[in-house]
Scaffold this motif. Structure first.
Motif, PDB file in Angstrom:
ATOM      1  N   LEU A  63      11.875   6.007  -8.077  1.00  0.00           N
ATOM      2  CA  LEU A  63      10.859   6.000  -7.042  1.00  0.00           C
ATOM      3  C   LEU A  63       9.776   4.904  -7.222  1.00  0.00           C
ATOM      4  N   ARG A  64       9.872   4.208  -5.882  1.00  0.00           N
ATOM      5  CA  ARG A  64       9.143   3.061  -6.155  1.00  0.00           C
ATOM      6  C   ARG A  64       7.705   3.358  -5.516  1.00  0.00           C
ATOM      7  N   TYR A  65       6.654   2.775  -6.351  1.00  0.00           N
ATOM      8  CA  TYR A  65       5.282   2.838  -6.146  1.00  0.00           C
ATOM      9  C   TYR A  65       4.807   1.511  -5.965  1.00  0.00           C
ATOM     10  N   VAL A  66       4.005   1.072  -5.069  1.00  0.00           N
ATOM     11  CA  VAL A  66       3.421  -0.018  -5.123  1.00  0.00           C
ATOM     12  C   VAL A  66       2.159  -0.062  -6.073  1.00  0.00           C
ATOM     13  N   ALA A  67       2.112  -1.354  -6.716  1.00  0.00           N
ATOM     14  CA  ALA A  67       1.106  -1.465  -7.811  1.00  0.00           C
ATOM     15  C   ALA A  67      -0.203  -1.714  -7.331  1.00  0.00           C
ATOM     16  N   ASN A  68      -1.318  -1.505  -7.901  1.00  0.00           N
ATOM     17  CA  ASN A  68      -2.661  -1.615  -7.706  1.00  0.00           C
ATOM     18  C   ASN A  68      -3.073  -3.034  -8.231  1.00  0.00           C
ATOM     19  N   VAL A  69      -2.878  -3.884  -7.581  1.00  0.00           N
ATOM     20  CA  VAL A  69      -3.339  -5.459  -7.823  1.00  0.00           C
ATOM     21  C   VAL A  69      -4.776  -5.523  -7.561  1.00  0.00           C
ATOM     22  N   PHE A  70      -5.584  -5.629  -8.662  1.00  0.00           N
ATOM     23  CA  PHE A  70      -7.214  -5.650  -8.349  1.00  0.00           C
ATOM     24  C   PHE A  70      -7.570  -6.499  -7.532  1.00  0.00           C
ATOM     25  N   PRO A  71      -8.358  -6.545  -6.493  1.00  0.00           N
ATOM     26  CA  PRO A  71      -9.173  -5.307  -6.361  1.00  0.00           C
ATOM     27  C   PRO A  71      -8.535  -4.252  -5.381  1.00  0.00           C
ATOM     28  N   HIS A  72      -7.063  -4.465  -5.126  1.00  0.00           N
ATOM     29  CA  HIS A  72      -6.775  -3.455  -4.006  1.00  0.00           C
ATOM     30  C   HIS A  72      -5.960  -2.172  -4.638  1.00  0.00           C
ATOM     31  N   LYS A  73      -6.208  -1.207  -3.937  1.00  0.00           N
ATOM     32  CA  LYS A  73      -5.869   0.090  -4.288  1.00  0.00           C
ATOM     33  C   LYS A  73      -4.875   0.497  -3.353  1.00  0.00           C
ATOM     34  N   GLY A  74      -3.482   0.563  -3.672  1.00  0.00           N
ATOM     35  CA  GLY A  74      -2.477   1.019  -2.921  1.00  0.00           C
ATOM     36  C   GLY A  74      -2.296   0.050  -1.766  1.00  0.00           C
ATOM     37  N   TYR A  75      -1.769   0.530  -0.745  1.00  0.00           N
ATOM     38  CA  TYR A  75      -1.985  -0.241   0.693  1.00  0.00           C
ATOM     39  C   TYR A  75      -3.308  -0.467   1.345  1.00  0.00           C
ATOM     40  N   ILE A  76      -3.614  -1.331   1.653  1.00  0.00           N
ATOM     41  CA  ILE A  76      -5.010  -1.534   2.321  1.00  0.00           C
ATOM     42  C   ILE A  76      -5.069  -1.266   3.722  1.00  0.00           C
ATOM     43  N   TRP A  77      -4.131  -0.842   4.465  1.00  0.00           N
ATOM     44  CA  TRP A  77      -4.241  -0.487   5.821  1.00  0.00           C
ATOM     45  C   TRP A  77      -3.113   0.709   5.765  1.00  0.00           C
ATOM     46  N   ASN A  78      -3.043   1.223   7.134  1.00  0.00           N
ATOM     47  CA  ASN A  78      -1.843   2.278   7.482  1.00  0.00           C
ATOM     48  C   ASN A  78      -0.838   1.275   7.727  1.00  0.00           C
ATOM     49  N   ASN A 133       0.254   4.725  -2.498  1.00  0.00           N
ATOM     50  CA  ASN A 133       0.930   3.933  -3.287  1.00  0.00           C
ATOM     51  C   ASN A 133       2.663   4.150  -3.143  1.00  0.00           C
ATOM     52  N   ALA A 134       2.828   5.247  -2.829  1.00  0.00           N
ATOM     53  CA  ALA A 134       4.402   5.697  -2.589  1.00  0.00           C
ATOM     54  C   ALA A 134       5.024   4.877  -1.447  1.00  0.00           C
ATOM     55  N   LYS A 135       5.980   4.020  -1.893  1.00  0.00           N
ATOM     56  CA  LYS A 135       6.671   3.215  -1.104  1.00  0.00           C
ATOM     57  C   LYS A 135       7.695   3.927   0.139  1.00  0.00           C
ATOM     58  N   MET A 136       6.968   4.600   1.160  1.00  0.00           N
ATOM     59  CA  MET A 136       7.727   5.369   2.047  1.00  0.00           C
ATOM     60  C   MET A 136       8.162   4.567   3.079  1.00  0.00           C
ATOM     61  N   GLU A 137       9.443   4.955   3.684  1.00  0.00           N
ATOM     62  CA  GLU A 137      10.024   3.902   4.515  1.00  0.00           C
ATOM     63  C   GLU A 137      11.059   4.684   5.514  1.00  0.00           C
ATOM     64  N   ILE A 138      11.120   4.125   6.806  1.00  0.00           N
ATOM     65  CA  ILE A 138      12.485   4.444   7.478  1.00  0.00           C
ATOM     66  C   ILE A 138      13.536   4.495   6.878  1.00  0.00           C
ATOM     67  N   ALA A 139      14.458   5.069   6.644  1.00  0.00           N
ATOM     68  CA  ALA A 139      15.664   5.063   6.064  1.00  0.00           C
ATOM     69  C   ALA A 139      16.876   4.682   7.182  1.00  0.00           C
ATOM     70  N   THR A 140      16.771   3.254   7.015  1.00  0.00           N
ATOM     71  CA  THR A 140      17.566   2.739   8.334  1.00  0.00           C
ATOM     72  C   THR A 140      19.159   2.851   7.893  1.00  0.00           C
ATOM     73  N   LYS A 194      11.834   8.253   3.882  1.00  0.00           N
ATOM     74  CA  LYS A 194      12.057   8.842   2.599  1.00  0.00           C
ATOM     75  C   LYS A 194      11.239   7.732   1.578  1.00  0.00           C
ATOM     76  N   GLN A 195      11.423   7.876   0.281  1.00  0.00           N
ATOM     77  CA  GLN A 195      10.510   7.002  -0.746  1.00  0.00           C
ATOM     78  C   GLN A 195      11.707   6.074  -1.003  1.00  0.00           C
ATOM     79  N   ASP A 196      11.169   4.721  -1.113  1.00  0.00           N
ATOM     80  CA  ASP A 196      12.192   3.736  -1.540  1.00  0.00           C
ATOM     81  C   ASP A 196      12.472   3.797  -3.112  1.00  0.00           C
TER      82      ASP A 196
END
Length: 339
Positions: free
Chosen positions: A132-147, A109-116, A124-126
């Motif tokens: 700190l930014r964490y992406v919400a779990n919007v049912f039925p998706h847990k965090g990010y659903i891909w790399n 869930n941690a919104k990690m990103e290249i610090a442009t 770093k984490q956005d």
């Protein structure tokens, strides 16, 4: 001799001319896992995990610090298990591979990103509104659903209006969704096959989402086009559109919109988008376009006015806080949101 697909340091230092165109939850891992060695790249963690000081810096296998945004080549290469020099894959071969810098592992869930906007562009984490930014779990998706990550040496120019979306770029490297089965770690550099692309419109900006698969993934041999994803992974593309449409809603934002009525474009279209964003990056590195707040310092881009010495790059990293024990996770990370 077995051929290895890998990103090549030889290409990192290669000049271009302006005319040529396994952990499942990163945030829960102990600090010992935060230093990772890959084929030609290593990562070095600094600061305190789960805090605003945490950074993941990149360096070559011989210890020279680099920018993952600017110094890792866009195109991967094929090299044999010998001293034979690497060669670029030809267009006539099975596929052209690209390097992908993984920012966020699947299921996290941690919104990690290249610090442009930071020197050497560590991951770093956005941060939003001081937190700190964490992406919400919007049912039925847990965090990010891909790399999830980015293609290096690309840039979506905020002053360029795309002819298809009629919107300007979002000022970031182009995003990538690796739809394979393997779970990566932040900072991992993988080689991917491009399958297609989705045109998301985020608050009036074009935000391309390249659909790709890790070339080393067990699924890769069966995935060669966006239609293959539909056949081999039923529902995954629909879930991807749903995820991007709704992931900001729990934060009080409206649903995201899409060009092309939310339809995925094919591999050829995606290749043209990547080529265009690579050209915009070249202009950025040659100071041919306004860089704004983008940090362009690099150690290898020839003829770029932003190139710095290895010693200067080392001083940047050593000035960052040393790695320390992780802070506890935010208690809201595992909350479900039903929309």
């Amino acid at each position: 001799m077995r051929a290895l697909v890998r990103s090549s340091l030889g290409n990192v230092v290669k000049c271009f001319s302006p005319q040529s165109a396994t952990p499942s939850r990163f945030v829960r891992q102990p600090a010992v896992l935060y230093s990772r060695k890959m084929l030609h790249y290593e990562t070095e963690a600094r600061g305190q995990p789960n805090s605003q000081s945490y950074r993941i810096y990149f360096k070559t296998s011989d210890g020279k610090y680099i920018s993952p945004f600017h110094d890792i080549p866009l195109h991967a290469e094929v090299e044999k298990d010998s001293d034979v020099p690497p060669k670029k894959m030809k267009k006539g071969e099975n596929e052209v591979l690209f390097n992908m810098v993984v920012e966020v592992p699947r299921w996290s869930n941690a919104k990690m990103e290249i610090a442009t906007k930071e020197v050497l562009n560590p991951i770093k984490q956005d941060v939003k509104k001081g937190a700190l930014r964490y992406v919400a779990n919007v049912f039925p998706h847990k965090g990010y659903i891909w790399n999830y990550g980015a293609l290096p040496q690309t840039w979506e120019d905020p002053e360029h209006t795309d002819k298809d979306t009629k919107c300007c770029g979002d000022n970031d490297p182009i995003d990538v969704c690796d739809v394979g089965s393997l779970v990566c770690v932040p900072g991992q550099v993988i080689q991917v096959k491009v399958l297609g692309v989705l045109a998301m419109i985020d608050e009036g900006e074009t935000d391309w989402k390249v659909i790709a698969v890790n070339a080393d993934d067990p699924d890769a041999q069966n995935l060669n086009s966006i239609d293959d994803v539909r056949k081999q992974k039923p529902g995954h593309l629909e879930a991807t559109v749903d995820w991007f449409r709704k992931y900001k809603v729990p934060d009080g934002k409206p649903e995201n919109q899409f060009a092309f009525k939310g339809q995925f474009k094919d591999k050829d279209f995606a290749m043209e988008v990547i080529k265009s964003t690579h050209e915009h990056w070249k202009a950025l590195m040659q100071k041919s376009t306004n860089s704004g707040e983008i940090e362009c310092k690099n150690t290898s881009v020839c003829e770029s006015p932003f190139t710095c010495s290895s010693e200067d790059a080392r001083k940047v990293v050593e000035s960052a806080p040393a790695l320390s024990n992780a802070l506890p996770l935010s208690p809201g990370v595992d909350k479900w949101h039903f929309l």
